[in-house]
Design an enzyme around this catalytic site. Structure first.
Site, PDB file in Angstrom:
ATOM      1  N   GLU A   1     -18.229  -4.527  23.977  1.00  0.00           N
ATOM      2  CA  GLU A   1     -17.357  -5.700  24.116  1.00  0.00           C
ATOM      3  C   GLU A   1     -16.108  -5.612  23.239  1.00  0.00           C
ATOM      4  O   GLU A   1     -15.011  -5.963  23.686  1.00  0.00           O
ATOM      5  CB  GLU A   1     -18.131  -6.983  23.769  1.00  0.00           C
ATOM      6  CG  GLU A   1     -19.232  -7.342  24.734  1.00  0.00           C
ATOM      7  CD  GLU A   1     -20.567  -6.732  24.360  1.00  0.00           C
ATOM      8  OE1 GLU A   1     -21.567  -7.092  25.006  1.00  0.00           O
ATOM      9  OE2 GLU A   1     -20.613  -5.893  23.415  1.00  0.00           O
TER      10      GLU A   1
ATOM     11  N   HIS B   1      -3.846   3.066  -3.769  1.00  0.00           N
ATOM     12  CA  HIS B   1      -4.111   2.556  -2.426  1.00  0.00           C
ATOM     13  C   HIS B   1      -3.430   1.227  -2.141  1.00  0.00           C
ATOM     14  O   HIS B   1      -2.588   1.141  -1.246  1.00  0.00           O
ATOM     15  CB  HIS B   1      -5.622   2.413  -2.204  1.00  0.00           C
ATOM     16  CG  HIS B   1      -5.984   2.066  -0.792  1.00  0.00           C
ATOM     17  ND1 HIS B   1      -5.792   0.815  -0.244  1.00  0.00           N
ATOM     18  CD2 HIS B   1      -6.535   2.809   0.192  1.00  0.00           C
ATOM     19  CE1 HIS B   1      -6.196   0.801   1.009  1.00  0.00           C
ATOM     20  NE2 HIS B   1      -6.649   2.007   1.295  1.00  0.00           N
TER      21      HIS B   1
ATOM     22  N   HIS C   1       0.852  -1.191   0.000  1.00  0.00           N
ATOM     23  CA  HIS C   1       0.000   0.000   0.000  1.00  0.00           C
ATOM     24  C   HIS C   1       0.889   1.243   0.000  1.00  0.00           C
ATOM     25  O   HIS C   1       1.257   1.757   1.058  1.00  0.00           O
ATOM     26  CB  HIS C   1      -0.904   0.004   1.229  1.00  0.00           C
ATOM     27  CG  HIS C   1      -1.855  -1.151   1.279  1.00  0.00           C
ATOM     28  ND1 HIS C   1      -1.451  -2.420   1.624  1.00  0.00           N
ATOM     29  CD2 HIS C   1      -3.189  -1.215   1.028  1.00  0.00           C
ATOM     30  CE1 HIS C   1      -2.505  -3.224   1.593  1.00  0.00           C
ATOM     31  NE2 HIS C   1      -3.565  -2.523   1.228  1.00  0.00           N
TER      32      HIS C   1
ATOM     33  N   HIS D   1     -28.466 -16.475  24.108  1.00  0.00           N
ATOM     34  CA  HIS D   1     -27.434 -16.264  25.120  1.00  0.00           C
ATOM     35  C   HIS D   1     -26.716 -17.551  25.516  1.00  0.00           C
ATOM     36  O   HIS D   1     -25.809 -17.514  26.344  1.00  0.00           O
ATOM     37  CB  HIS D   1     -28.055 -15.633  26.369  1.00  0.00           C
ATOM     38  CG  HIS D   1     -28.357 -14.176  26.227  1.00  0.00           C
ATOM     39  ND1 HIS D   1     -29.095 -13.667  25.184  1.00  0.00           N
ATOM     40  CD2 HIS D   1     -28.017 -13.107  26.996  1.00  0.00           C
ATOM     41  CE1 HIS D   1     -29.196 -12.351  25.314  1.00  0.00           C
ATOM     42  NE2 HIS D   1     -28.553 -11.984  26.394  1.00  0.00           N
TER      43      HIS D   1
END
Length: 683
Positions: A424, A274, A33, A485
């Site tokens: 999280e 890029h 890159h 869950h």
């Protein structure tokens, strides 16, 4: 496009050296890159030569500024800058960019070259880890600085791309950084308006500056000119950075309006700059734009090396000044000075920290391993002062609070309890950052939500960081919250991750050993997989002290030392089911061995003779029991064995009803054991 200066100044030559080295390295590798390093070279130059407090002669100096290249795909920006600054990286290393065995990997790898503070590449992770580094700096400063002595006083700098800013983990971490008022966190946001597949405008139209201001950040801008020939100005970059350094109560985002692939006549400001080499012809043309000899490769003028080399002398002087202050601090409080050095340099935990490990009696009431973990955390916190951690808004469920540890809050950074909110993924990255800085950090949530933070967990495992993940509510045993869950596939997925040690303790005593194991190992993260439901306490005399290190052990055997004809293997809450099933079978005259296997990872690494002693091949009748999917277990229960566990998602209901519904009961284990004996007899 033509060169903007003739003859170029030493500063422009020094900036263009980063660009030329990048083009040559990417072209030789024929991949990489080049565009971002070419656009951001003035930022890297200004940062490393004017702003960053660092000493290339001693890259591990305790009070150095930390720099994170969150845009890890722009790795040549970092490699070229480290080389020019005088770090221990060679021109040959640059020439071997992306080659097998070279320290100049496709994305920066933690400490592969001194000066690489973190492994980056998965976008968003670097900036989010930097939040953890900045929190750690503030924590250490509050713990060790005094009115008379300032020995912790450094900044965390980041270069982030548009991709970093788009990633959700960055939003989570940036939000928390603003809430905590981390004034020593400074991020350069490369707003070059181009990403890999398209202009950013195709997918990204939000007002980033307004978003970060809403987070509580200071937002500054540099290089707003639309002139494609106008390079970024080091003086303007420095001015913005000085304003960031002066802001004590807010992190700063410096929005950099750069030109990707700056100087490339045909590829600047396009996706072509890029993610691929410019091509030999374009490299030649671009070098001519810079006023460099297109026939010279990996060449840096001596005057440029000399100019960049001034960084070494400035860094050495800065460290010498700090050493004088640290000696004065040490004379005033030798113990505190030694502890600071121990923590930040990773010299190990305090002497005697392992003494008096908590023991739980079988006569005590049954206790969930999450609750036992909470008790062991108190023991560990009293012995390991750098132990800090928290939960993603589940502290009361995960039992992760350190009693009397205090909360880490804006302006009150010495607390040991971190409140991550429902973030999280950011929690995972921030814990990695805390650990990179030398703290022993942990983060907690429900096991099913480990998926949300898997990217950070994987990166921590790749860096071999000794983070501790406290994942509770580990099975269908959490009950009525239902299948959303109830984790069933997570254990298999986590065990598949290299360097991550997954421990699922069967009771409170194995939980204590699991925490001791996690803290004793500084070369890997540990995942503690803990139950919501109460579990019987095993006799600690039956549990060897190295149960986690060896991974599995014989919990019980047939009486009188006779050989078993059946082995029941369990983990976590299912070990007690194996014990109950063994009692039933023993009453029928079956010779049963029960094996507790809290850590299949370390058992797989154990001495083959030990594994044979625990699971002798002559005993073909084996049953493995775990309230999760079977994947990965076939190795341990063998061709005539069987598995009692999950083959689908869970269901909502009480833990007892759900276990019965899916046939994970002592009665079923006994029945499958009888079938396994019959199958082995017929084999």
């Amino acid at each position: 496009m033509t060169a903007t200066e003739n003859p170029p100044s030493i500063e422009k030559l020094s900036i263009d050296a980063v660009r030329v080295l990048t083009m040559d390295a990417v072209q030789r590798a024929n991949q990489g890159h080049p565009g971002a390093p070419m656009g951001l070279a003035p930022v890297a130059y200004t940062l490393f030569t004017r702003l960053l407090k660092h000493n290339p002669r001693n890259p591990s100096w305790i009070d150095r500024d930390r720099f994170i290249l969150s845009a890890g795909h722009a790795s040549m920006l970092l490699y070229a800058t480290l080389y020019l600054s005088g770090y221990p990286i060679t021109l040959d290393d640059l020439e071997r960019f992306r080659e097998l065995g070279a320290p100049t990997a496709g994305h920066p790898e933690h400490w592969e070259v001194p000066g690489i503070e973190a492994t980056t590449g998965p976008l968003g992770q670097g900036l989010s880890m930097a939040v953890g580094l900045a929190v750690a700096e503030r924590w250490l400063a509050e713990r060790f600085n005094t009115p008379e002595h300032t020995v912790v006083d450094h900044h965390t700098w980041v270069i982030a791309s548009d991709g970093d800013i788009q990633e959700g983990v960055t939003s989570e971490a940036s939000s928390l950084a603003g809430r905590l008022g981390l004034g020593k966190l400074i991020v350069f946001y490369d707003d070059n308006k181009i990403q890999l597949a398209s202009p950013t405008a195709l997918v990204f139209s939000e007002d980033v500056s307004a978003r970060y201001e809403a987070y509580g950040w200071q937002v500054l801008e540099v290089g707003a000119s639309s002139d494609p020939h106008k390079d970024l100005d080091p003086d303007e970059i420095e001015s913005a950075a000085r304003a960031a350094l002066a802001e004590a109560d807010r992190p700063t985002l410096i929005r950099v309006h750069s030109h990707i692939g700056f100087g490339s006549p045909h590829k600047q400001d396009s996706t072509k700059a890029h993610g691929s080499a410019l091509g030999e012809d374009e490299v030649r043309l671009t070098k001519e734009v810079y006023g460099w000899d297109p026939d010279k490769h990996f060449f840096v003028p001596p005057a440029v090396l000399e100019h960049w080399g001034e960084t070494v002398e400035r860094g050495a002087a800065a460290e010498d000044d700090w050493e004088d202050r640290f000696r004065a601090f040490s004379a005033a409080d030798a113990d505190a000075a030694a502890e600071l050095r121990r923590i930040v340099t990773g010299e190990g935990l305090p002497a005697g920290w392992v003494e008096e490990l908590p023991r739980f009696s079988p006569d005590d009431p049954a206790i969930a391993t999450r609750a036992a973990s909470g008790k062991v955390i108190q023991w560990a916190a009293a012995r390991v002062p750098e132990l800090v951690g928290g939960s993603a808004d589940l502290a009361s469920s995960n039992n992760t609070d350190i009693d009397d540890g205090g909360d880490l809050l804006p302006g009150q950074y010495g607390g040991r309890n971190l409140h991550f909110g429902v973030r999280e993924h950011a929690m995972g990255a921030i814990v990695n950052g805390l650990t990179l800085h030398g703290l022993r950090a942990f983060g907690g949530t429900f096991l099913t939500f480990s998926d949300y933070m898997r990217g950070a967990v994987r990166l921590g495992a790749l860096m071999k960081l000794p983070a501790v993940w406290v994942w509770t509510h580990d099975s269908i045993g959490l009950g009525s919250d239902g299948p959303t869950h109830q984790p069933v596939e997570h254990l298999a997925a986590l065990r598949a991750m290299p360097n991550l040690t997954v421990v699922r303790p069967a009771d409170a005593n194995e939980t204590a050993l699991a925490w001791r194991f996690a803290l004793a190992h500084d070369d890997r993260p540990t995942a503690l997989i803990l139950s919501r439901q109460n579990l019987p306490i095993l006799d600690p005399e039956q549990i060897p002290s190295d149960a986690i290190d060896r991974g599995a052990y014989v919990l019980s055997d047939p009486a009188d030392g006779v050989d078993p004809e059946l082995i029941l293997i369990g983990t976590g809450s299912e070990v007690s089911l194996c014990v109950e099933a063994a009692a039933t079978l023993t009453a029928e005259g079956v010779k049963v061995r029960v094996v507790s296997a809290p850590c299949l990872d370390t058992f797989a690494e154990a001495d083959p003779a030990y594994r044979e002693a625990v699971l002798p091949r002559r005993v073909r009748a084996r049953v493995a029991v775990e309230a999760a999917v079977q994947l990965g277990w076939d190795r341990w229960f063998g061709p005539d064995g069987a598995f009692v566990g999950m083959h689908s998602f869970g269901a909502s209901g009480s833990a007892e009803d759900v276990y019965r519904h899916f046939g994970i009961t002592a009665e079923r284990v006994a029945a499958v054991g009888r079938d396994a004996i019959a199958a082995s007899a017929d084999a």
